[in-house]
Design a protein around this motif. Structure first.
Motif, PDB file in Angstrom:
ATOM      1  N   ALA A  39      37.422   7.944  35.074  1.00 29.59           N
ATOM      2  CA  ALA A  39      36.942   9.087  34.027  1.00 29.59           C
ATOM      3  C   ALA A  39      35.600   9.830  34.602  1.00 29.59           C
ATOM      4  O   ALA A  39      35.381  10.902  34.577  1.00 29.59           O
ATOM      5  CB  ALA A  39      36.748   8.333  32.584  1.00 29.59           C
ATOM      6  N   THR A  85      24.941  -3.487  40.383  1.00 22.43           N
ATOM      7  CA  THR A  85      25.050  -2.682  39.279  1.00 22.43           C
ATOM      8  C   THR A  85      23.561  -1.659  39.325  1.00 22.43           C
ATOM      9  O   THR A  85      22.696  -2.176  39.382  1.00 22.43           O
ATOM     10  CB  THR A  85      25.245  -3.367  37.877  1.00 22.43           C
ATOM     11  OG1 THR A  85      26.172  -4.246  38.124  1.00 22.43           O
ATOM     12  CG2 THR A  85      25.483  -2.357  37.006  1.00 22.43           C
ATOM     13  N   TYR A  86      24.114  -0.442  39.480  1.00 21.97           N
ATOM     14  CA  TYR A  86      22.958   0.544  39.387  1.00 21.97           C
ATOM     15  C   TYR A  86      22.660   0.761  38.004  1.00 21.97           C
ATOM     16  O   TYR A  86      23.319   0.953  37.164  1.00 21.97           O
ATOM     17  CB  TYR A  86      23.326   1.739  40.050  1.00 21.97           C
ATOM     18  CG  TYR A  86      23.343   1.705  41.461  1.00 21.97           C
ATOM     19  CD1 TYR A  86      22.376   1.964  42.451  1.00 21.97           C
ATOM     20  CD2 TYR A  86      24.709   1.694  42.127  1.00 21.97           C
ATOM     21  CE1 TYR A  86      22.530   1.913  43.873  1.00 21.97           C
ATOM     22  CE2 TYR A  86      25.018   1.541  43.456  1.00 21.97           C
ATOM     23  CZ  TYR A  86      23.844   1.628  44.507  1.00 21.97           C
ATOM     24  OH  TYR A  86      24.133   1.729  45.684  1.00 21.97           O
ATOM     25  N   VAL A  90      17.357   9.189  32.481  1.00 21.15           N
ATOM     26  CA  VAL A  90      17.673  10.854  32.196  1.00 21.15           C
ATOM     27  C   VAL A  90      16.139  11.072  31.960  1.00 21.15           C
ATOM     28  O   VAL A  90      15.806  10.375  31.034  1.00 21.15           O
ATOM     29  CB  VAL A  90      18.672  11.061  31.378  1.00 21.15           C
ATOM     30  CG1 VAL A  90      18.540  12.575  31.133  1.00 21.15           C
ATOM     31  CG2 VAL A  90      20.110  10.752  31.817  1.00 21.15           C
ATOM     32  N   ILE A 101      15.329   8.265  29.111  1.00 17.50           N
ATOM     33  CA  ILE A 101      16.435   7.380  28.396  1.00 17.50           C
ATOM     34  C   ILE A 101      17.409   6.680  29.462  1.00 17.50           C
ATOM     35  O   ILE A 101      17.758   7.379  30.455  1.00 17.50           O
ATOM     36  CB  ILE A 101      17.296   8.736  27.699  1.00 17.50           C
ATOM     37  CG1 ILE A 101      15.977   9.319  26.720  1.00 17.50           C
ATOM     38  CG2 ILE A 101      18.501   8.076  27.243  1.00 17.50           C
ATOM     39  CD1 ILE A 101      16.515  10.790  26.457  1.00 17.50           C
ATOM     40  N   ASP A 102      17.629   5.462  29.043  1.00 12.57           N
ATOM     41  CA  ASP A 102      18.675   4.787  29.856  1.00 12.57           C
ATOM     42  C   ASP A 102      20.056   5.284  29.970  1.00 12.57           C
ATOM     43  O   ASP A 102      20.513   5.880  28.969  1.00 12.57           O
ATOM     44  CB  ASP A 102      18.682   3.283  29.193  1.00 12.57           C
ATOM     45  CG  ASP A 102      17.542   2.532  29.386  1.00 12.57           C
ATOM     46  OD1 ASP A 102      16.819   2.563  30.293  1.00 12.57           O
ATOM     47  OD2 ASP A 102      17.171   1.766  28.260  1.00 12.57           O
ATOM     48  N   SER A 103      20.560   5.150  31.110  1.00 10.48           N
ATOM     49  CA  SER A 103      21.960   5.974  31.342  1.00 10.48           C
ATOM     50  C   SER A 103      22.477   5.050  32.413  1.00 10.48           C
ATOM     51  O   SER A 103      21.986   4.293  33.274  1.00 10.48           O
ATOM     52  CB  SER A 103      21.763   7.190  31.813  1.00 10.48           C
ATOM     53  OG  SER A 103      22.860   7.718  32.350  1.00 10.48           O
ATOM     54  N   ARG A 104      23.993   4.942  32.465  1.00  7.96           N
ATOM     55  CA  ARG A 104      24.515   4.604  33.777  1.00  7.96           C
ATOM     56  C   ARG A 104      24.311   5.912  34.802  1.00  7.96           C
ATOM     57  O   ARG A 104      24.471   6.934  34.394  1.00  7.96           O
ATOM     58  CB  ARG A 104      26.137   4.392  33.505  1.00  7.96           C
ATOM     59  CG  ARG A 104      26.295   3.326  32.571  1.00  7.96           C
ATOM     60  CD  ARG A 104      27.743   3.104  32.229  1.00  7.96           C
ATOM     61  NE  ARG A 104      28.415   4.378  31.769  1.00  7.96           N
ATOM     62  CZ  ARG A 104      29.663   4.546  31.832  1.00  7.96           C
ATOM     63  NH1 ARG A 104      30.547   3.716  32.039  1.00  7.96           N
ATOM     64  NH2 ARG A 104      29.964   5.956  31.201  1.00  7.96           N
ATOM     65  N   ASP A 107      26.801   8.616  34.529  1.00  6.20           N
ATOM     66  CA  ASP A 107      26.630   9.578  33.355  1.00  6.20           C
ATOM     67  C   ASP A 107      25.318  10.758  33.731  1.00  6.20           C
ATOM     68  O   ASP A 107      25.451  12.087  33.488  1.00  6.20           O
ATOM     69  CB  ASP A 107      26.229   8.944  32.010  1.00  6.20           C
ATOM     70  CG  ASP A 107      27.571   8.357  31.583  1.00  6.20           C
ATOM     71  OD1 ASP A 107      28.574   9.127  31.568  1.00  6.20           O
ATOM     72  OD2 ASP A 107      27.567   7.512  30.707  1.00  6.20           O
ATOM     73  N   ALA A 108      24.310  10.021  34.177  1.00  3.42           N
ATOM     74  CA  ALA A 108      23.101  10.827  34.627  1.00  3.42           C
ATOM     75  C   ALA A 108      23.448  11.813  35.655  1.00  3.42           C
ATOM     76  O   ALA A 108      23.098  12.913  35.545  1.00  3.42           O
ATOM     77  CB  ALA A 108      22.061   9.781  35.313  1.00  3.42           C
ATOM     78  N   LEU A 111      25.502  14.650  34.317  1.00  2.00           N
ATOM     79  CA  LEU A 111      24.876  15.596  33.532  1.00  2.00           C
ATOM     80  C   LEU A 111      23.891  16.455  34.294  1.00  2.00           C
ATOM     81  O   LEU A 111      23.713  17.493  34.216  1.00  2.00           O
ATOM     82  CB  LEU A 111      23.910  14.570  32.465  1.00  2.00           C
ATOM     83  CG  LEU A 111      23.199  15.358  31.474  1.00  2.00           C
ATOM     84  CD1 LEU A 111      23.992  16.170  30.456  1.00  2.00           C
ATOM     85  CD2 LEU A 111      22.315  14.548  30.616  1.00  2.00           C
TER      86      LEU A 111
ATOM     87  N   ALA B  39      39.699   6.480  29.182  1.00  2.00           N
ATOM     88  CA  ALA B  39      38.467   6.431  28.871  1.00  2.00           C
ATOM     89  C   ALA B  39      37.753   6.830  27.566  1.00  2.00           C
ATOM     90  O   ALA B  39      37.025   5.985  26.941  1.00  2.00           O
ATOM     91  CB  ALA B  39      37.714   7.421  30.090  1.00  2.00           C
ATOM     92  N   ARG B  55      25.143  -1.793  29.859  1.00  2.00           N
ATOM     93  CA  ARG B  55      24.717  -0.569  29.990  1.00  2.00           C
ATOM     94  C   ARG B  55      25.023   0.517  29.033  1.00  2.00           C
ATOM     95  O   ARG B  55      26.101   0.290  28.672  1.00  2.00           O
ATOM     96  CB  ARG B  55      24.777  -0.155  31.395  1.00  2.00           C
ATOM     97  CG  ARG B  55      24.361  -0.660  32.473  1.00  2.00           C
ATOM     98  CD  ARG B  55      24.580  -0.362  33.896  1.00  2.00           C
ATOM     99  NE  ARG B  55      25.970  -0.176  34.276  1.00  2.00           N
ATOM    100  CZ  ARG B  55      26.456   0.410  35.217  1.00  2.00           C
ATOM    101  NH1 ARG B  55      25.741   1.034  35.793  1.00  2.00           N
ATOM    102  NH2 ARG B  55      27.893   0.516  35.255  1.00  2.00           N
ATOM    103  N   PRO B  56      24.416   1.556  28.714  1.00  2.00           N
ATOM    104  CA  PRO B  56      24.958   2.470  27.671  1.00  2.00           C
ATOM    105  C   PRO B  56      26.161   3.043  28.224  1.00  2.00           C
ATOM    106  O   PRO B  56      26.311   3.654  29.168  1.00  2.00           O
ATOM    107  CB  PRO B  56      23.798   3.485  27.436  1.00  2.00           C
ATOM    108  CG  PRO B  56      22.826   3.449  28.515  1.00  2.00           C
ATOM    109  CD  PRO B  56      23.187   1.990  29.086  1.00  2.00           C
ATOM    110  N   THR B  58      29.051   6.320  27.916  1.00  2.00           N
ATOM    111  CA  THR B  58      28.628   7.947  27.852  1.00  2.00           C
ATOM    112  C   THR B  58      28.045   8.280  26.437  1.00  2.00           C
ATOM    113  O   THR B  58      27.014   8.983  26.061  1.00  2.00           O
ATOM    114  CB  THR B  58      29.823   8.565  28.189  1.00  2.00           C
ATOM    115  OG1 THR B  58      30.293   8.248  29.405  1.00  2.00           O
ATOM    116  CG2 THR B  58      29.494  10.254  28.645  1.00  2.00           C
ATOM    117  N   LEU B  61      24.612   7.084  25.394  1.00  2.00           N
ATOM    118  CA  LEU B  61      23.789   8.077  26.171  1.00  2.00           C
ATOM    119  C   LEU B  61      23.759   9.369  25.064  1.00  2.00           C
ATOM    120  O   LEU B  61      22.429   9.967  24.876  1.00  2.00           O
ATOM    121  CB  LEU B  61      24.053   8.477  27.156  1.00  2.00           C
ATOM    122  CG  LEU B  61      23.433   9.674  28.073  1.00  2.00           C
ATOM    123  CD1 LEU B  61      21.897   9.233  28.159  1.00  2.00           C
ATOM    124  CD2 LEU B  61      23.803   9.730  29.622  1.00  2.00           C
TER     125      LEU B  61
END
Lengths: 151, 151
Positions: A39, A85-86, A90, A101-104, A107-108, A111, B39, B55-56, B58, B61
């Motif tokens: 995804a 794990t990273y 954002v 703001i915390d993000s994977r 997603d970051a 975006l 997903a 981790r957050p 999607t 976030l």
């Protein structure tokens, strides 16, 4: 120290049944491979290929929400690599302040690609990655696998 | 006319290799099955089960971004059903205004569940669905498949 990274490729990894997003620092040629799910890979590839879906995808909605309130993605930063794990942040500009703001990372990056925001990686992330065995995997890739995307 | 819908279940549909999110209007007992990908199903099930990922995810976030700028999800509305595809809107309250933003239903619902926003469906969506053959599929489900989730 922080390095600006460009998305250099998105490949399928049949061994892990996942996708590898390859980031590269054009100055130092440092590479950063990030394993992402299907995804996340499709969210990123839509942005890379400029494909516009008939209905907004998840990160398109995220961008619409931010546009509505006039908030801007200033940058995204890969901050940490722990146990393979990273972690990412954002950086959001809103009114006269900046929020983190915390993000994977997936997603970051999905975006960032939609908002034309730069992608950075902290030096310790690049250094740690260098110590991993991922480099070996990448060495086996053909050069033409890279450079598919110029962002 | 608009009906408030509750999430009543999330099931795997092996025939379509997809998940079915079942919404129900408790007043009229009208059901609305929405086919979603893996997903999207996991984004929804995490919220339903109150699972907090390390981790957050999607939509976490997305919620963090909205919280940062003090915007509030007032409601989400399933607005249209066309060629077996649902369309939805996220109603966002920001400052003293309300904004309506296009979304896929799965994103809208994943966000609604995280922000405790009500989920509505327009009457024509419920009526159209009634005319489809989906009802037959649902009739074959066992009653215990429903009601797994009380939201």
């Amino acid at each position: 120290m922080i390095s600006q990274m460009k998305v250099r490729g998105l490949m399928f990894d049949p061994y892990n049944n996942a996708y590898i997003l390859v980031l590269r620092d054009d100055d130092s040629s440092d590479m950063l491979p990030i394993w992402v799910g299907k995804a996340e890979a499709s969210a990123i590839s839509f942005a890379l290929e400029g494909v516009s879906a008939p209905r907004p995808m998840t990160h398109d909605l995220m961008k619409s929400l931010l546009d509505t309130v006039d908030a801007k993605v200033i940058s995204v930063v890969l901050t940490e690599l722990k146990d393979n794990t990273y972690y990412a942040k954002v950086h959001l500009g809103y009114e006269d302040s900046e929020y983190s703001i915390d993000s994977r990372p997936s997603d970051a990056i999905a975006l960032a690609l939609r908002t034309s925001a730069p992608i950075f990686a902290r030096e310790e992330v690049l250094r740690k990655q260098g110590a991993d065995e991922l480099g070996q995997w990448l060495e086996n890739l053909k050069p033409e696998d890279f450079g598919k995307y110029d962002t």
